[in-house]
Design an enzyme around this catalytic site. Structure first.
Site, PDB file in Angstrom:
ATOM      1  N   HIS A 143       0.816  -1.222   0.000  1.00  0.00           N
ATOM      2  CA  HIS A 143       0.000   0.000   0.000  1.00  0.00           C
ATOM      3  C   HIS A 143       0.846   1.267   0.000  1.00  0.00           C
ATOM      4  O   HIS A 143       0.343   2.347  -0.290  1.00  0.00           O
ATOM      5  CB  HIS A 143      -0.987  -0.003   1.177  1.00  0.00           C
ATOM      6  CG  HIS A 143      -0.383   0.237   2.522  1.00  0.00           C
ATOM      7  ND1 HIS A 143      -0.057  -0.764   3.406  1.00  0.00           N
ATOM      8  CD2 HIS A 143      -0.065   1.389   3.164  1.00  0.00           C
ATOM      9  CE1 HIS A 143       0.425  -0.254   4.513  1.00  0.00           C
ATOM     10  NE2 HIS A 143       0.440   1.064   4.394  1.00  0.00           N
ATOM     11  N   ASP A 173       0.194  -7.685   1.518  1.00  0.00           N
ATOM     12  CA  ASP A 173       0.548  -6.271   1.610  1.00  0.00           C
ATOM     13  C   ASP A 173       2.063  -6.062   1.638  1.00  0.00           C
ATOM     14  O   ASP A 173       2.581  -5.260   2.397  1.00  0.00           O
ATOM     15  CB  ASP A 173      -0.084  -5.628   2.853  1.00  0.00           C
ATOM     16  CG  ASP A 173       0.037  -4.105   2.835  1.00  0.00           C
ATOM     17  OD1 ASP A 173       0.046  -3.531   1.722  1.00  0.00           O
ATOM     18  OD2 ASP A 173       0.145  -3.489   3.912  1.00  0.00           O
ATOM     19  N   GLY A 250       3.347   6.796   7.855  1.00  0.00           N
ATOM     20  CA  GLY A 250       4.743   6.948   7.461  1.00  0.00           C
ATOM     21  C   GLY A 250       5.600   5.808   7.977  1.00  0.00           C
ATOM     22  O   GLY A 250       6.681   5.537   7.457  1.00  0.00           O
ATOM     23  N   ASN A 251       5.106   5.095   9.021  1.00  0.00           N
ATOM     24  CA  ASN A 251       5.815   3.926   9.542  1.00  0.00           C
ATOM     25  C   ASN A 251       5.608   2.685   8.683  1.00  0.00           C
ATOM     26  O   ASN A 251       6.356   1.717   8.804  1.00  0.00           O
ATOM     27  CB  ASN A 251       5.347   3.598  10.969  1.00  0.00           C
ATOM     28  CG  ASN A 251       6.134   4.312  12.041  1.00  0.00           C
ATOM     29  OD1 ASN A 251       5.609   5.131  12.774  1.00  0.00           O
ATOM     30  ND2 ASN A 251       7.429   4.003  12.134  1.00  0.00           N
ATOM     31  N   SER A 252       4.603   2.706   7.826  1.00  0.00           N
ATOM     32  CA  SER A 252       4.293   1.530   7.010  1.00  0.00           C
ATOM     33  C   SER A 252       5.502   1.072   6.213  1.00  0.00           C
ATOM     34  O   SER A 252       6.145   1.861   5.530  1.00  0.00           O
ATOM     35  CB  SER A 252       3.158   1.845   6.043  1.00  0.00           C
ATOM     36  OG  SER A 252       1.947   1.996   6.726  1.00  0.00           O
ATOM     37  N   LEU A 307      -3.984 -26.096   1.775  1.00  0.00           N
ATOM     38  CA  LEU A 307      -4.254 -27.434   2.277  1.00  0.00           C
ATOM     39  C   LEU A 307      -5.441 -28.049   1.544  1.00  0.00           C
ATOM     40  O   LEU A 307      -5.479 -29.263   1.316  1.00  0.00           O
ATOM     41  CB  LEU A 307      -4.511 -27.381   3.780  1.00  0.00           C
ATOM     42  CG  LEU A 307      -4.383 -28.679   4.568  1.00  0.00           C
ATOM     43  CD1 LEU A 307      -3.025 -29.323   4.332  1.00  0.00           C
ATOM     44  CD2 LEU A 307      -4.601 -28.410   6.047  1.00  0.00           C
ATOM     45  N   GLY A 308      -6.395 -27.206   1.163  1.00  0.00           N
ATOM     46  CA  GLY A 308      -7.519 -27.693   0.379  1.00  0.00           C
ATOM     47  C   GLY A 308      -8.667 -28.246   1.199  1.00  0.00           C
ATOM     48  O   GLY A 308      -9.276 -29.252   0.814  1.00  0.00           O
TER      49      GLY A 308
END
Length: 509
Positions: A143, A173, A250-252, A307-308
């Site tokens: 993002h 992300d 801003g830390n992202s 895993l299904g």
């Protein structure tokens, strides 16, 4: 009175520890001999530490080494019509949806929309990144760079570089970018699975544009799921490290490190009603980050193993209903998919999965975290209970298509055709209000689906299209989604007026 006695005993023990060797006669005695008049029955409920625990709070080494390995990332794009109306909603810090809690449907505080100057992109976002290699590979949040037409990376020594995008993964992300540099200081990876609740951690990033900011906190929880708090449910990751280290816009994309300066997570989100820090911060664990970065570097897209089977977290009510007494936590199997690892393992309805490769999985986030470490084709061992008896079996992981093949990143050019604007005269003649014409068909996805030159696309997956940008945007949405079936459904007609429908399979081979 009992509380007072316990406190006094603690104070006495602490003061005794500070005596010199010459005062050995004054060393602390066992609790019973110090308080002979205390009821002996009370002592069985009191445990006194023989030696005080160490309390290391020196963050300087970790902080000094890490600030040189965390960068500031500025994203730029051409100004577009903003969703909050003229003059409002511009977000220079690139806030992500997860920055908002239950009241996240309210728009951010209105700010002045920047004016375009000489046709140049303007700064639209600000985030952080972590240097992975000496030659300039950097991990950040998807993002942070999503929608950017230009990326600028600022190092801690104030060097500035323009970055290119190597690969992105919206589900986790995460994104991998690269700058043209050599001899950079790169981060050392730690083991996020070895992190303990209550352990001290540091968050390093660029909150509100304040470069190289370090905040401290502890690990508040592990394998935390935020899916119920997500406004749009786009996130595929279910297993976050929760801390109380202060994070702000801003830390992202910045680093979450332990006191050794080792990376244990990529800071991604906060839970807040306002968009600013309110006490809860979340980081993507390195067990997931490492695997996603390698996939993006080697294959250009993430290799996902499943895993299904459909599962439900076991609770007391379900355990009683299903007469499960051997375990109190795990994943109750509800349904097994065809062509899946679960089917190969022989899993059945009402089995309770408790471990993957020997690692306990007591809830869905923990299961997702473990599976995220592997690729289709990898061998895993699953521990489960059937009829209250423990069983362990091994099998081969598959992808969502039931295959063990490595998938490759698709490109828009794989369509194998060009898209042309339809004239107003043609639209009027055919009675349509939108559409793009297919031209220059060659080997590719459209030809495989049976589309021929001259076909006019009016809708794709229910969305009206009127330009090549519309087609590409829908294509990207489909290919980046976690849907098992990635199909582009075309609705349109040929110049003769006859209507046709086509299904274009976008699933990478």
């Amino acid at each position: 009175m009992r509380h007072s006695v316990a406190l006094l005993a603690m104070a006495f023990a602490l003061s005794s520890c500070m005596q010199t060797k010459g005062n050995e006669a004054n060393q602390a005695l066992p609790l019973q001999s110090q308080h002979t008049n205390q009821n002996q029955d009370d002592n069985q409920f009191i445990r006194t530490a023989a030696h005080p625990g160490s309390f290391e709070t020196d963050f300087t080494v970790a902080a000094e080494s890490t600030v040189n390995e965390v960068v500031c990332i500025k994203s730029f794009a051409m100004p577009r019509q903003n969703p909050y109306g003229n003059g409002g909603g511009y977000d220079p810090f690139g806030l992500f949806d997860f920055f908002f809690g239950p009241q996240g449907n309210q728009p951010p505080q209105r700010r002045q929309q920047p004016q375009q100057r000489n046709g140049e992109p303007v700064q639209t976002g600000l985030g952080s990144g972590v240097i992975l290699s000496e030659d300039g590979y950097i991990v950040t949040n998807n993002h942070v760079i999503d929608g950017a037409e230009k990326l600028e990376v600022l190092l801690n020594d104030n060097s500035t570089y323009e970055a290119t995008v190597v690969g992105t993964d919206e589900a986790t992300d995460l994104a991998l970018i690269k700058i043209d540099a050599q001899g950079l200081s790169s981060i050392t990876f730690g083991d996020s699975e070895a992190v303990k609740i209550g352990e001290w951690v540091l968050a390093v990033g660029n909150p509100f544009g304040f470069n190289s900011t370090v905040t401290a906190g502890i690990v508040s929880a592990k394998a935390r799921s935020l899916s119920q708090n997500s406004r749009n449910g786009r996130m595929g990751i279910e297993s976050f490290i929760q801390t109380d280290a202060a994070l702000n816009p801003g830390n992202s994309g910045g680093a979450l490190v332990n006191l050794k300066g080792e990376l244990i997570g990529i800071n991604s989100a906060i839970y807040s009603n306002t968009g600013s820090y309110s006490g809860f911060s979340f980081a993507i664990p390195t067990s997931i980050v490492k695997k996603v970065m390698v996939d993006l570097m080697q294959y250009g897209t993430v290799q996902r193993a499943v895993l299904g089977c459909a599962v439900t977290e076991l609770d007391a009510k379900l355990a009683k209903e299903k007469d499960i007494t051997a375990v109190k936590a795990g994943l109750l199997v509800r349904e097994v998919n065809d062509r899946s690892t679960a089917m190969e393992l022989g899993l059945k309805e009402n089995d309770v999965i408790t471990a993957i490769n020997g690692v306990d999985v007591q809830n869905f986030p923990q299961l997702v975290e473990q599976l995220s470490k592997y690729r289709p084709g990898d061998q895993i061992t699953v521990t489960y209970y059937r009829n209250n008896k423990k069983e362990t079996k091994s099998g081969t992981l598959r992808n969502t298509q039931g295959s063990t093949q490595i998938t490759k990143k698709g490109e828009f050019s794989d369509m194998g055709c060009a898209f042309m604007k339809v004239s107003d005269e043609t639209k009027k003649k055919l009675g349509i209000s939108a559409g793009v014409s297919v031209a220059g068909i060659k080997n590719g996805l459209f030809k495989d689906a049976g589309v021929k030159d001259g076909f006019i696309i009016t809708e794709i997956n229910g969305y009206a299209v009127n330009s090549v940008d519309d087609v590409e945007k829908i294509y990207n949405q489909i290919t980046k989604s976690d849907d098992e079936d990635k199909v582009m459904f075309l609705t349109g007609l040929y110049p003769s007026g006859r209507k046709y429908y086509y299904a274009v399979n976008l699933q990478p081979e």
